[in-house]
Design an enzyme around this catalytic site. Sequence first.
Site, PDB file in Angstrom:
ATOM      1  N   THR A 158      17.319  30.972  66.910  1.00 26.14           N
ATOM      2  CA  THR A 158      16.771  30.147  67.993  1.00 26.14           C
ATOM      3  C   THR A 158      15.383  30.719  68.307  1.00 26.14           C
ATOM      4  O   THR A 158      14.430  30.376  67.618  1.00 26.14           O
ATOM      5  CB  THR A 158      17.713  30.121  69.208  1.00 26.14           C
ATOM      6  OG1 THR A 158      18.039  31.452  69.577  1.00 26.14           O
ATOM      7  CG2 THR A 158      18.994  29.362  68.872  1.00 26.14           C
ATOM      8  N   THR A 195      22.272  33.923  73.085  1.00 29.73           N
ATOM      9  CA  THR A 195      23.589  33.933  72.463  1.00 29.73           C
ATOM     10  C   THR A 195      23.521  34.817  71.246  1.00 29.73           C
ATOM     11  O   THR A 195      22.552  34.771  70.498  1.00 29.73           O
ATOM     12  CB  THR A 195      23.985  32.510  72.013  1.00 29.73           C
ATOM     13  OG1 THR A 195      24.372  31.771  73.149  1.00 29.73           O
ATOM     14  CG2 THR A 195      25.142  32.542  71.028  1.00 29.73           C
ATOM     15  N   GLU A 285      14.442  40.194  73.785  1.00 32.79           N
ATOM     16  CA  GLU A 285      13.320  39.422  74.314  1.00 32.79           C
ATOM     17  C   GLU A 285      12.218  40.324  74.849  1.00 32.79           C
ATOM     18  O   GLU A 285      12.432  41.123  75.746  1.00 32.79           O
ATOM     19  CB  GLU A 285      13.814  38.515  75.436  1.00 32.79           C
ATOM     20  CG  GLU A 285      14.851  37.544  74.967  1.00 32.79           C
ATOM     21  CD  GLU A 285      15.947  37.371  75.974  1.00 32.79           C
ATOM     22  OE1 GLU A 285      16.966  36.780  75.631  1.00 32.79           O
ATOM     23  OE2 GLU A 285      15.766  37.839  77.108  1.00 32.79           O
ATOM     24  N   SER A 413       5.785  26.481  82.837  1.00 33.70           N
ATOM     25  CA  SER A 413       4.391  26.314  83.297  1.00 33.70           C
ATOM     26  C   SER A 413       3.482  26.119  82.101  1.00 33.70           C
ATOM     27  O   SER A 413       3.906  26.131  80.967  1.00 33.70           O
ATOM     28  CB  SER A 413       3.974  27.512  84.129  1.00 33.70           C
ATOM     29  OG  SER A 413       4.274  28.697  83.447  1.00 33.70           O
TER      30      SER A 413
END
Lengths: 413, 413
Positions: A158, A195, A285, A413
Amino acid sequence: MSSAVSPLAPTDVPDMPAIAGVKLATAAAGIRYKNRTDVLLALLDPGTTVAGVFTLSKCPSAPVEWCRAKLKGGKARALVVNSGNANAFTGKTGKQSTALTAAIAAKAVGCKQDEIFLASTGVIGEPLDATKFDGVLEGLAGTAAPDDWMGAARAIMTTDTFPKVATATVKLGKAKVTISGMAKGAGMIAPDMATMLSFIFTDAPISAPALQALLKAGVEDTFNAVTIDGDTSTSDTLLAFATGAAAAKGAPKISRASDPRAKAFVKAFNAVLADLAEQVARDGEGARKLVEIIVEGAKSKPSARKIAMSIANSPLVKTAIAGEDANWGRVVMAVGKAGEPADRDKLSISFNGIRVASKGARDPSYDEAEVSEAMKAQKVQIKVALGLGKGRDRVLTCDLTKEYVAINGDYRS
Amino acid sequence: MSSAVSPLAPTDVPDMPAIAGVKLATAAAGIRYKNRTDVLLALLDPGTTVAGVFTLSKCPSAPVEWCRAKLKGGKARALVVNSGNANAFTGKTGKQSTALTAAIAAKAVGCKQDEIFLASTGVIGEPLDATKFDGVLEGLAGTAAPDDWMGAARAIMTTDTFPKVATATVKLGKAKVTISGMAKGAGMIAPDMATMLSFIFTDAPISAPALQALLKAGVEDTFNAVTIDGDTSTSDTLLAFATGAAAAKGAPKISRASDPRAKAFVKAFNAVLADLAEQVARDGEGARKLVEIIVEGAKSKPSARKIAMSIANSPLVKTAIAGEDANWGRVVMAVGKAGEPADRDKLSISFNGIRVASKGARDPSYDEAEVSEAMKAQKVQIKVALGLGKGRDRVLTCDLTKEYVAINGDYRS
């Protein structure tokens, strides 16, 4: 969203050998993404056994519920994975979706629906239109081939910044067997959730109960010892498949996890899990640093795990590491909040091998310049010695950077 | 480090009335900061009772250990608070430091050391040089006066962006009594850790056991229902002092928390705690939004609390709110990971009163534009209805912004 490859990505990507009894194929079914593959079909020869472990979430996705139910049969003929839509929190539609996907796959493969395993990752709360698999899976079943592991690992990504594969070859009896796996990690799928999916394949002949026992034991110090942000997906899925094809080469059939003949196999199996789990941490991340936390001298291993996880999930520890600061005060804080036995005055803490605190106070030899230099490394090891017992544990995580907040907060944004 | 006042700071600051039996004084002892006050002395009239609750950390600071031990006497004559150094993880030196501070204070005040209460906040792991209090506390004891509450609240700040005070006046019997308090919150002290300190004072005549019971019950839905990042300081301290001076005006002596005459008092006492606790959330590191999480329909209140805390501490939920995204998928995730009873198909979720998910799927009336507009508000309420029972709870937190990472990670660069 950042699309740059994580600086922590492994530099060596292994050659992925074919595994007898496994064929792979991918396609772009247009579930959510444009111009990329988003469906993986893994075809498994008759006789393949299966085992699985799943998220502990009380609100699991529809595919997780599907797999849990089908695991009882112990047999698998195909795995269908899609990225782009997690089919989670989709109510009754979600259940219908898994049933329809399995029906399409069973027809394409020519097997029972109970032998189809499913995993989905992507946005949640949006219905997954399983009719998109119609035709696609049939085509994939026709073209599936033994080699394209990197393509498979890519199709399930992903916001992962690199595909994750690992492999090991080892002797089982006198036969060489192979264990190969892929994973996708805790990259966020805007606007939804991380995930972890991972799939392990081997040609070793392992019974389903033995494989389940191996997997359950194997994840304990690998996938279960990795945390990015302490958040748990509704969809985390780890499936292992054993085709048994190596039996033809003389590999003994393993029907108990404790079978001494499987010792080397178990070690290699666990190494593949560990490799993939570490890659998940390396693709956390916004990660700029891989963080290894070792807790020793705890009352027990579970106690050490709880303390290590408390450190690994502490935003204050993680931001300090992002700031390249050997902030042992925050480590003490995280030890203290874990609620496990700890004696402040026996505690010592090292960063990358340099002891910064001992016996309840700053280490007399503490040299800030030396420690600051050590903290610039891409891998940071925090070692906490509690001095209470023999419990030891190790977990992996990554630092908490502004990029993490940007990935997870700025996408609108 | 940011020095701008939090956009969530209260706009109305109450006039803080004097409390009979309490005198305050502050000084700049140069413990760490330059050009600001860093010591608070609160002088308490003889007969003052005391109660306290503290961090659950297994590695508490030396002042926390001091207070816990002295609480048994139930009597207080002075409170000494310093900012700049937390006297935490300082080994034996830390213990000597508290003893020396108490000795200096007892001499200055003219009381027993057992009647001195201490709190410290600031860097940890550095010895606190208690000789700095020598002379200073004596001077403060001479100049202490009933009025300077804002000055007191300022002296205990670390990286708080505004001083936190609250007050209430209420009838106890036929006498008016006052409850006033101050707090410092979860602003980081570079390069160390957040600490919550709060001190409540009243002229009501309350026995020490009754005050302890009131405080213990009162924190449950106030200070214990606030989280910034799930990290727990080694130094969190909340002390309550009751001078009893209002007895002279006819206030009845309260020796049981359940005394019906104290009903209005208890309510006002809890309101002061709630006000201060909310201010702590409003001054969370890098906070741009105050987040209220309400969980209802849980199996029990403790179950609702656990789920609410799981949501409040989820980095993914908090970054979504920073991004003004009503990301209910992440809320489902956080409900699921709490490990408490939850049925996906009965769950409904609202953001600022707008229902976005119901019965296990996206709400049919979901209108993204409407929800996006609502998320721009400075206060965001997430309401989760589980549909299982009558358990309800509410917690406060704030969003997770890049500023949080900057405050906690950038201070070295």
